[in-house]
Design a protein around this motif. Structure first.
Motif, PDB file in Angstrom:
ATOM      1  N   GLN A 129      -4.873  15.579 -27.231  1.00 31.23           N
ATOM      2  CA  GLN A 129      -3.913  14.488 -27.022  1.00 31.23           C
ATOM      3  C   GLN A 129      -2.843  14.903 -26.015  1.00 31.23           C
ATOM      4  O   GLN A 129      -2.465  14.129 -25.125  1.00 31.23           O
ATOM      5  N   SER A 130      -2.345  16.114 -26.169  1.00 38.34           N
ATOM      6  CA  SER A 130      -1.299  16.604 -25.285  1.00 38.34           C
ATOM      7  C   SER A 130      -1.786  16.702 -23.846  1.00 38.34           C
ATOM      8  O   SER A 130      -1.085  16.306 -22.905  1.00 38.34           O
ATOM      9  N   ARG A 131      -2.995  17.226 -23.652  1.00 37.36           N
ATOM     10  CA  ARG A 131      -3.542  17.365 -22.296  1.00 37.36           C
ATOM     11  C   ARG A 131      -3.765  15.996 -21.656  1.00 37.36           C
ATOM     12  O   ARG A 131      -3.490  15.809 -20.469  1.00 37.36           O
ATOM     13  N   ASN A 132      -4.259  15.051 -22.428  1.00 40.04           N
ATOM     14  CA  ASN A 132      -4.475  13.707 -21.890  1.00 40.04           C
ATOM     15  C   ASN A 132      -3.155  13.079 -21.445  1.00 40.04           C
ATOM     16  O   ASN A 132      -3.087  12.402 -20.414  1.00 40.04           O
ATOM     17  N   THR A 133      -2.109  13.311 -22.236  1.00 42.46           N
ATOM     18  CA  THR A 133      -0.788  12.789 -21.878  1.00 42.46           C
ATOM     19  C   THR A 133      -0.286  13.435 -20.594  1.00 42.46           C
ATOM     20  O   THR A 133       0.212  12.752 -19.689  1.00 42.46           O
ATOM     21  N   GLN A 134      -0.426  14.737 -20.503  1.00 41.46           N
ATOM     22  CA  GLN A 134       0.079  15.462 -19.336  1.00 41.46           C
ATOM     23  C   GLN A 134      -0.637  15.048 -18.057  1.00 41.46           C
ATOM     24  O   GLN A 134      -0.024  15.021 -16.979  1.00 41.46           O
ATOM     25  N   GLN A 135      -1.929  14.721 -18.167  1.00 46.44           N
ATOM     26  CA  GLN A 135      -2.679  14.327 -16.984  1.00 46.44           C
ATOM     27  C   GLN A 135      -2.149  13.038 -16.365  1.00 46.44           C
ATOM     28  O   GLN A 135      -2.351  12.783 -15.176  1.00 46.44           O
TER      29      GLN A 135
ATOM     30  N   ASP B  23       0.830  -1.210   0.000  1.00 47.50           N
ATOM     31  CA  ASP B  23       0.000   0.000   0.000  1.00 47.50           C
ATOM     32  C   ASP B  23       0.860   1.254   0.000  1.00 47.50           C
ATOM     33  O   ASP B  23       0.547   2.244  -0.670  1.00 47.50           O
ATOM     34  N   GLN B  24       1.943   1.215   0.770  1.00 45.29           N
ATOM     35  CA  GLN B  24       2.831   2.375   0.829  1.00 45.29           C
ATOM     36  C   GLN B  24       3.499   2.626  -0.528  1.00 45.29           C
ATOM     37  O   GLN B  24       3.608   3.767  -0.979  1.00 45.29           O
ATOM     38  N   ILE B  25       3.933   1.533  -1.177  1.00 43.72           N
ATOM     39  CA  ILE B  25       4.554   1.674  -2.498  1.00 43.72           C
ATOM     40  C   ILE B  25       3.546   2.235  -3.493  1.00 43.72           C
ATOM     41  O   ILE B  25       3.869   3.124  -4.290  1.00 43.72           O
ATOM     42  N   LEU B  26       2.305   1.720  -3.449  1.00 49.14           N
ATOM     43  CA  LEU B  26       1.270   2.218  -4.353  1.00 49.14           C
ATOM     44  C   LEU B  26       0.979   3.688  -4.109  1.00 49.14           C
ATOM     45  O   LEU B  26       0.788   4.469  -5.053  1.00 49.14           O
ATOM     46  N   GLU B  27       0.960   4.071  -2.835  1.00 50.32           N
ATOM     47  CA  GLU B  27       0.707   5.469  -2.500  1.00 50.32           C
ATOM     48  C   GLU B  27       1.823   6.367  -3.026  1.00 50.32           C
ATOM     49  O   GLU B  27       1.570   7.451  -3.564  1.00 50.32           O
ATOM     50  N   GLU B  28       3.068   5.903  -2.881  1.00 49.01           N
ATOM     51  CA  GLU B  28       4.198   6.679  -3.390  1.00 49.01           C
ATOM     52  C   GLU B  28       4.147   6.785  -4.907  1.00 49.01           C
ATOM     53  O   GLU B  28       4.449   7.843  -5.475  1.00 49.01           O
ATOM     54  N   ASP B  29       3.749   5.684  -5.570  1.00 44.24           N
ATOM     55  CA  ASP B  29       3.638   5.714  -7.029  1.00 44.24           C
ATOM     56  C   ASP B  29       2.567   6.708  -7.468  1.00 44.24           C
ATOM     57  O   ASP B  29       2.720   7.421  -8.460  1.00 44.24           O
ATOM     58  N   GLU B  30       1.445   6.738  -6.726  1.00 45.35           N
ATOM     59  CA  GLU B  30       0.370   7.671  -7.068  1.00 45.35           C
ATOM     60  C   GLU B  30       0.833   9.109  -6.908  1.00 45.35           C
ATOM     61  O   GLU B  30       0.491   9.987  -7.696  1.00 45.35           O
ATOM     62  N   MET B  31       1.645   9.348  -5.860  1.00 40.68           N
ATOM     63  CA  MET B  31       2.167  10.698  -5.640  1.00 40.68           C
ATOM     64  C   MET B  31       3.088  11.104  -6.786  1.00 40.68           C
ATOM     65  O   MET B  31       3.091  12.254  -7.225  1.00 40.68           O
ATOM     66  N   LYS B  32       3.875  10.120  -7.270  1.00 33.58           N
ATOM     67  CA  LYS B  32       4.780  10.413  -8.385  1.00 33.58           C
ATOM     68  C   LYS B  32       4.005  10.745  -9.646  1.00 33.58           C
ATOM     69  O   LYS B  32       4.469  11.522 -10.482  1.00 33.58           O
ATOM     70  N   LYS B  33       2.813  10.135  -9.802  1.00 31.57           N
ATOM     71  CA  LYS B  33       2.026  10.344 -11.004  1.00 31.57           C
ATOM     72  C   LYS B  33       1.040  11.505 -10.855  1.00 31.57           C
ATOM     73  O   LYS B  33       0.308  11.809 -11.783  1.00 31.57           O
ATOM     74  N   LYS B  34       1.011  12.152  -9.704  1.00 35.37           N
ATOM     75  CA  LYS B  34       0.098  13.264  -9.502  1.00 35.37           C
ATOM     76  C   LYS B  34       0.462  14.406 -10.439  1.00 35.37           C
ATOM     77  O   LYS B  34       1.621  14.802 -10.523  1.00 35.37           O
ATOM     78  N   PRO B  35      -0.532  14.937 -11.183  1.00 37.20           N
ATOM     79  CA  PRO B  35      -0.235  16.041 -12.113  1.00 37.20           C
ATOM     80  C   PRO B  35       0.459  17.201 -11.405  1.00 37.20           C
ATOM     81  O   PRO B  35       0.096  17.571 -10.285  1.00 37.20           O
ATOM     82  N   LEU B  36       1.460  17.778 -12.060  1.00 38.46           N
ATOM     83  CA  LEU B  36       2.225  18.867 -11.460  1.00 38.46           C
ATOM     84  C   LEU B  36       1.493  20.187 -11.613  1.00 38.46           C
ATOM     85  O   LEU B  36       0.787  20.426 -12.604  1.00 38.46           O
TER      86      LEU B  36
END
Length: 257
Positions: A148-154, A102-115
């Motif tokens: 397409q660009s916005r979908n990628t950035q998200q 769960d902790q690894i998944l949470e960290e991965d989600e944080m990494k993928k959070k839009p900037l």
């Protein structure tokens, strides 16, 4: 008293006949009877012992240690108590593993959070300004390429943006080096440079040689893009146009297709 052939015993225990043969070979679970032709017959007591073996195995105890445990003196109740202790510890271990996952998944989600715009500015420095993004949306917000660009950035996190910045910096270094060496447009090395530029765009939306020419011309027309390419926008355009012409693009009638 019922006796069970090896296939029947395997079905009851939900193991393979190969497993039962292996247990027999190492002396862990020898069937109580055999037929005159040598076929194994398992008694109810054999199946009860097999269930204990399965509990120990599920708890992660190696087969050699299981044999030693079963050989120790003590009642069936004592062995069951020991098995329960092992299972409780196994459950605790599994809970720890689940928490770690769960902790690894949470960290991965944080990494993928839009900037945010501020985080992008932190990565790209002066090359990224919120007003640039707003202007781009006003100009191209109704195009398929923008969507397409916005979908990628998200779907991108900080690591993805840092990769984009590193790849951009590497390309600029190669472009400046090529310009200083006087690399001839249309050469093999120039084609590789144009392809690298095309890949950098295609990660956002589909790009054709014609689109690449129009983009390169825009870089020359807009000093902000020229600054992004360290003053080499015109040289980049010469490389792109030479490659596009070689790929059959009519430079006098370039269309966004």
């Amino acid at each position: 008293m019922s006796d069970y052939q090896i296939g029947e015993a395997a079905d009851i225990l939900q193991v393979s006949t190969r497993t039962l043969r292996h247990w027999d070979a190492i002396g862990l679970l020898e069937p109580g009877w055999r037929t005159w032709s040598g076929h194994r017959l398992y008694t109810e007591e054999d199946l009860q012992l097999a269930l204990q073996i399965l509990v120990y195995r599920e708890a992660g105890v190696p087969l050699k240690e299981i044999a030693e445990l079963l050989a120790e003196p003590g009642s069936g109740t004592q062995r069951l108590q020991h098995q329960r202790e092992l299972l409780v510890e196994r459950i605790a271990q599994l809970h720890r593993m689940v928490r770690a996952v769960d902790q690894i998944l949470e960290e991965d989600e944080m990494k993928k959070k839009p900037l945010s715009a501020g985080e992008k500015m932190e990565i790209f420095g002066g090359d990224w300004k919120p007003e640039y993004e707003q202007e781009a949306e006003q100009r191209w917000g109704d195009t398929p390429e923008w969507e397409q660009s916005r979908n990628t950035q998200q779907k991108m996190g900080r690591e993805d943006w840092e990769r984009v910045k590193a790849e951009h910096d590497e390309f600029i270094t190669r472009l400046i080096d090529a310009a200083q060496r006087g690399l001839t447009p249309g050469s093999g090395e120039a084609a590789e440079l144009v392809e690298a530029h095309r890949r950098s765009i295609s990660q956002w939306y589909e790009v054709s040689p014609s689109k690449q020419v129009l983009l390169a011309r825009m870089y020359v027309a807009d000093e902000r893009f020229n600054a992004t390419y360290q003053g080499q926008a015109a040289y980049l355009l010469s490389l792109v146009e030479a490659q596009a012409a070689a790929e059959g693009v009519d430079l006098n009638d370039v269309q966004w297709d």
